[in-house]
Design an enzyme around this catalytic site. Sequence first.
Site, short mmCIF file in Angstrom:
data_model
loop_
_atom_site.label_atom_id
_atom_site.label_comp_id
_atom_site.label_asym_id
_atom_site.label_seq_id
_atom_site.Cartn_x
_atom_site.Cartn_y
_atom_site.Cartn_z
CG LEU A 162 -1.76 -1.20 1.51
CD1 LEU A 162 -2.57 -0.99 2.79
CD2 LEU A 162 -2.65 -1.49 0.33
CB CYS A 275 7.72 1.28 4.09
SG CYS A 275 6.17 0.73 4.84
NE ARG A 345 4.37 5.83 10.54
CZ ARG A 345 3.73 4.66 10.39
NH1 ARG A 345 4.07 3.63 11.14
NH2 ARG A 345 2.79 4.54 9.47
#
Length: 458
Positions: A162, A275, A345
């Site tokens: 995603l 990620c 993040r």
Amino acid sequence: MDFEKTILCIGAGYVGGPTMAMIAAKCPHYKLVVVDVDKEKIRAWNSDNLPIYEPGLDELVRETRNKNLFFSPEIEKGIRESEIIFVSVNTPTKTFGQGAGKAADLQYWEKTAREILASSTTSKIVVEKSTLPVRTASAMERILNENSKNIHFEVVSNPEFLAEGTAIRDLEFPDRVLVGSRETPEGIKARKEIVEIYANWVPREKIVESSVWSSELSKLVANAFLAQRISSINSISALCEKTEADIDEVAYAIGMDSRIGPKFLKASVGFGGSCFKKDILNLVYICESYGLEKVARYWESVVEINEWQESRFIQNMLRNMFNTVAGKRIALFGFAFKANTGDTRESPAIYIAHGLLEEHAKVVITDPKALGNAKKNLSTFEDRVSFEQDPYRAAEGAHAIAVLTEWDLYKGLDYERILKTMVQPAFIFDGRNILDHQKLFNMGYNVIAIGKAPLKHF
């Protein structure tokens, strides 16, 4: 209503919540339960103010919640009553001991595995949804199946692909769904059960089956390749600035080559998110652990280029603003790591803000969705940074604007109105290359973009 099966997801974060909401919407014959140790997060999922922002998520949750989608703090009950368990817990980069700064911290994952075993009374399929190092399934199998309960667990890998900001679309119309398992009769049977869930709405040709090891590694490699493209184009942006080539023209030209393609060739201040950096460093650590030092250094350079690009952005600001920003008000337009999310993040904006504050600038941050997280990220500077929802007010009295998130909002602002409220000479540093630079220059701004010759009035 009697449901065909009950599916549990442990972890109500950016992956677990939206994924289960989509499965619930497409599979009304399944009961979906999402659990989390964070009771406040569960309360938020059961409210009108969801804990995460994602376009289309509110509508999806409203459509399914308390029909066949349930959010609960009762983890043990959820484990006991389910046939399939998706594990979507946090696997951050380790900050201590062996592999600190690179390896994945698997303590939450192992705790979850032991909790599944302790609360289970029947055999189950356990699905790895979190991003995990290759061969993690083997460790999970050992923890789960060395039991005296006479129950068996099959561990299946089903990594998420995603992109925040488009997660709902990615879930509904995925490029592919990857499901990996052991190549045993029991493993293949479990894999087919997970495939059948997605086959309710995903075309069969887009559902890829593989070994569990290939599935685990594919997730890390996919993110590494995407980040590599960003760092590659960003490295060329520095060369463009020296040679007066235009990075957008270069990216367009090479992107027309069908072997390369146009995606992920947008030069910027750098990549962020939960990620890319984490997964690349995890890949680096795995390579190092197998003695593949040259491979490890190659992938580590992708992160190094990204950090260099962030540092270079601050240096460009200093150099163009007469080598000092001390005491100057700088408006940061955007703090989320990308548009259409409130997630900050690893956002480049964090690094840029820290760098400017260390130079004693007066930083004001505006963002339509990320101010709450920005305040947490910069809590140690709370007396030296301010937050403003309205970008017009953020820019009042500013010496410079730095565009750090590609929100559409910033493309449509009245920059002539903004210019009148700024200190002259006024600067715009476009870290996303989303504005009309020539138009801004003609208004009177000094415009410094990524990978382009600067447009200055002096």
